[in-house]
Design a protein around this motif. Structure first.
Motif, PDB file in Angstrom:
ATOM      1  N   ALA A 450       0.826  -1.206   0.000  1.00 34.67           N
ATOM      2  CA  ALA A 450       0.000   0.000   0.000  1.00 34.67           C
ATOM      3  C   ALA A 450       0.862   1.260   0.000  1.00 34.67           C
ATOM      4  O   ALA A 450       0.508   2.270  -0.627  1.00 34.67           O
ATOM      5  CB  ALA A 450      -0.932  -0.005   1.211  1.00 34.67           C
ATOM      6  N   ALA A 451       2.007   1.223   0.698  1.00 31.23           N
ATOM      7  CA  ALA A 451       2.908   2.376   0.712  1.00 31.23           C
ATOM      8  C   ALA A 451       3.501   2.607  -0.675  1.00 31.23           C
ATOM      9  O   ALA A 451       3.724   3.751  -1.086  1.00 31.23           O
ATOM     10  CB  ALA A 451       4.015   2.161   1.737  1.00 31.23           C
ATOM     11  N   ILE A 452       3.750   1.515  -1.389  1.00 34.47           N
ATOM     12  CA  ILE A 452       4.275   1.638  -2.761  1.00 34.47           C
ATOM     13  C   ILE A 452       3.228   2.288  -3.654  1.00 34.47           C
ATOM     14  O   ILE A 452       3.533   3.183  -4.453  1.00 34.47           O
ATOM     15  CB  ILE A 452       4.685   0.261  -3.301  1.00 34.47           C
ATOM     16  N   LEU A 453       1.974   1.852  -3.513  1.00 32.08           N
ATOM     17  CA  LEU A 453       0.908   2.411  -4.349  1.00 32.08           C
ATOM     18  C   LEU A 453       0.675   3.886  -4.043  1.00 32.08           C
ATOM     19  O   LEU A 453       0.284   4.649  -4.937  1.00 32.08           O
ATOM     20  CB  LEU A 453      -0.386   1.618  -4.123  1.00 32.08           C
ATOM     21  N   ARG A 454       0.920   4.306  -2.810  1.00 23.70           N
ATOM     22  CA  ARG A 454       0.700   5.706  -2.446  1.00 23.70           C
ATOM     23  C   ARG A 454       1.868   6.615  -2.813  1.00 23.70           C
ATOM     24  O   ARG A 454       1.740   7.835  -2.762  1.00 23.70           O
ATOM     25  CB  ARG A 454       0.433   5.821  -0.937  1.00 23.70           C
ATOM     26  N   MET A 455       3.016   6.043  -3.174  1.00 23.92           N
ATOM     27  CA  MET A 455       4.199   6.841  -3.476  1.00 23.92           C
ATOM     28  C   MET A 455       3.973   7.664  -4.747  1.00 23.92           C
ATOM     29  O   MET A 455       3.747   7.097  -5.826  1.00 23.92           O
ATOM     30  CB  MET A 455       5.420   5.922  -3.644  1.00 23.92           C
ATOM     31  N   PRO A 456       4.015   9.000  -4.672  1.00 26.43           N
ATOM     32  CA  PRO A 456       3.731   9.830  -5.846  1.00 26.43           C
ATOM     33  C   PRO A 456       4.852   9.847  -6.878  1.00 26.43           C
ATOM     34  O   PRO A 456       4.601  10.058  -8.065  1.00 26.43           O
ATOM     35  CB  PRO A 456       3.515  11.225  -5.240  1.00 26.43           C
ATOM     36  N   ASP A 462       8.991   2.626  -8.321  1.00 29.14           N
ATOM     37  CA  ASP A 462       9.620   1.467  -8.964  1.00 29.14           C
ATOM     38  C   ASP A 462      10.749   0.913  -8.107  1.00 29.14           C
ATOM     39  O   ASP A 462      10.937  -0.313  -8.030  1.00 29.14           O
ATOM     40  CB  ASP A 462      10.151   1.864 -10.340  1.00 29.14           C
ATOM     41  N   GLN A 463      11.501   1.806  -7.470  1.00 30.64           N
ATOM     42  CA  GLN A 463      12.598   1.359  -6.619  1.00 30.64           C
ATOM     43  C   GLN A 463      12.068   0.550  -5.430  1.00 30.64           C
ATOM     44  O   GLN A 463      12.609  -0.510  -5.090  1.00 30.64           O
ATOM     45  CB  GLN A 463      13.400   2.557  -6.120  1.00 30.64           C
TER      46      GLN A 463
END
Length: 493
Positions: A450-456, A462-463
């Motif tokens: 979920a934190a990856i999906l929220r990363m703008p 991708d990292q």
């Protein structure tokens, strides 16, 4: 056939460089430990005539290997299995002959064997840090120092000693083992030969202080005798002063648990009040459906319990169910769960091979009006659970872990990581590290999908995705596969 006898990483590295300079492939080298007894079938004359000449004129080849291999080799060199030198040279040869990415091939026989050896060495270092007990001694001049005796499984003194120099910098101490000893003079470490247990000091007054402290921190509610003996082998008990208390503490555990419950009943309930008599997944899941230990059960649609087989070797722990999970009653099926499935696939892990669950079993949210948000007419925004809610729900997670007994655990996100590692855990500093906990020796924390999906930031997103896949892949590679198989033979590549 060439014969190479070595006892340490430095000796192996020097010998390996000579062999590489002579372009000797792994199949043409017989590695052995210099201190080992010769086999009845060894060909002594051939060994003497073919051993590489240790001359200063021997060319020193110029080559580079990945830093990860050198780090791996230094730790594997501490293992006791004589095959380690052969496997290390085989991997080194392949790295320098067209297989630069070999260490990333986690299913390769050579890489898998080295990974297992490293895991065993790392675990032994952890046990040395946990089980060493110093005793005070005074010499003829009245000078005080502290001495401990320990029997490790592997030759790990030089790996573990720096930890003790940082932990006890202001005192003179020595640690004795059968293989090697180390002494700290408050300035530097000095290494010497091993000594027998008979040279270790006897009990001192410090033991009574330690026993009192140990009895005060002993938590009977978390007592798992089989796990305790697995993590603290009985053979180490002779050097642990607290070991003499264990039998009495075990007898008193039920009474102390009852007293703890009585003290907390007047405060707030926890899931312990709803725990079934039989601790199997089916019984736990059914009992959890009736849990009202915290206020989250009210607005939530239902309890979302963990999912997976009781024989799962890897457990994945998230924070709490989301909106879609709350409606369906199944963990990790929303956008974050779909991303997790994708990354598990990239890491070579099937979803049915893991058990997935959350620290908190009810969805915590804030409802806001949002046009077209859902059929309920509101948009439910995720809200982080507080410490009281995590505490109330924690027994469910501990019961799941005790039932499954996973060989490895992954905490997704800071909430799950701090629930198992403690509030001092920092994701930015410790992500991807394999650390021991009281529930599992191989526990890692990494990014929550979920934190990856929220990363703008797309590049950062991708990292993080690659880091999550790499963390899962690495932890999975540490597990024995298949469970009942013998160690595969070293690769002949």
């Amino acid at each position: 056939m060439r014969f190479a006898e070595v006892d340490s990483f430095d000796q192996w590295r020097a010998e390996a460089r000579r062999l590489l300079a002579l372009d000797v492939p792994p199949a043409d080298v017989h590695w052995s430990t210099a201190s080992a007894q010769p086999s009845l079938f060894d060909d002594a004359p051939a060994e003497a005539s073919h051993r590489p000449h240790r001359s200063v004129s021997t060319p020193s080849p110029a080559f580079t290997v990945p830093p990860a291999f050198l780090e791996l080799a230094r730790e594997v060199a501490c293992h006791r299995d004589p095959i380690r030198w052969q496997v290390l040279y085989s991997v080194l040869w392949r790295l320098l002959h067209g297989e630069r990415a070999l260490l990333k091939v986690t299913v390769d026989n050579d890489v898998l064997r080295l990974t297992r050896m490293r895991k065993e060495v790392t675990r032994d270092v952890h046990k040395m840090k946990a089980f060493v007990r110093f005793r005070k001694v005074t010499d003829g001049d009245g000078e005080e120092s502290y001495v401990a005796w320990h029997r490790p499984d592997h030759q790990i003194v030089r790996l573990a000693a720096p930890f003790f120099s940082r932990r006890f910098p202001a005192m003179h101490w020595s640690i004795l083992t059968p293989d090697e000893s180390v002494r700290w003079d408050q300035r530097e470490l000095h290494y010497g030969p091993g000594v027998p247990v008979s040279e270790a000091p006897n009990a001192d007054a410090l033991e009574e202080v330690w026993k009192t402290y140990y009895a005060s921190i002993f938590n009977p509610a978390r007592l798992k005798v089989r796990a305790m003996k697995r993590e603290m082998p009985v053979r180490h008990w002779a050097t642990l002063p607290e070991a003499g208390l264990i039998e009495e503490l075990l007898r008193e555990a039920p009474k102390r648990v009852g007293e703890m419950i009585e003290r907390t009943e007047g405060f707030e309930q926890t899931a312990m009040h709803y725990m079934p008599a039989e601790l199997d997944l089916a019984s736990l899941r059914m009992a959890a459906n009736c849990c009202t230990a915290c206020p989250l059960h009210g607005p939530a649609t239902q309890t979302v319990f963990g999912e997976g087989g009781e024989n799962a070797r890897l457990m994945i722990v998230g924070e709490q169910p989301g909106d879609q999970e709350d409606v369906a009653g199944k963990p990790f099926i929303g956008p974050a769960g779909q991303l997790l499935d994708e990354i598990l696939g990239r890491a070579g892990i099937a979803r049915h091979d893991v058990y997935v669950t959350n620290v908190v079993k009810h969805f915590k949210y804030v409802a806001t009006d949002s046009p077209g948000a859902s059929s309920r007419g509101t948009h439910r925004l995720h809200q982080k659970p507080n410490s009281r809610e995590i505490f109330a729900c924690r027994p469910w997670l501990e019961a799941e872990i005790a039932t499954i007994r996973p060989e490895a655990m992954v905490c997704l996100g800071v909430t799950a990581a701090q629930a198992l590692f403690g509030r001092d855990f920092r994701m930015t500093q410790q992500r991807g590290e394999v650390l021991p906990t009281e529930w599992c020796a191989n526990t890692m924390a990494t990014w929550h999908p979920a934190a990856i999906l929220r990363m703008p930031d797309p590049a950062r997103r991708d990292q993080m995705r690659e880091q999550l896949a790499g963390d899962l892949r690495f932890l999975w590679s540490m597990l024995d596969r298949p469970p009942s198989s013998e160690l595969p033979p070293a690769s002949s590549h």
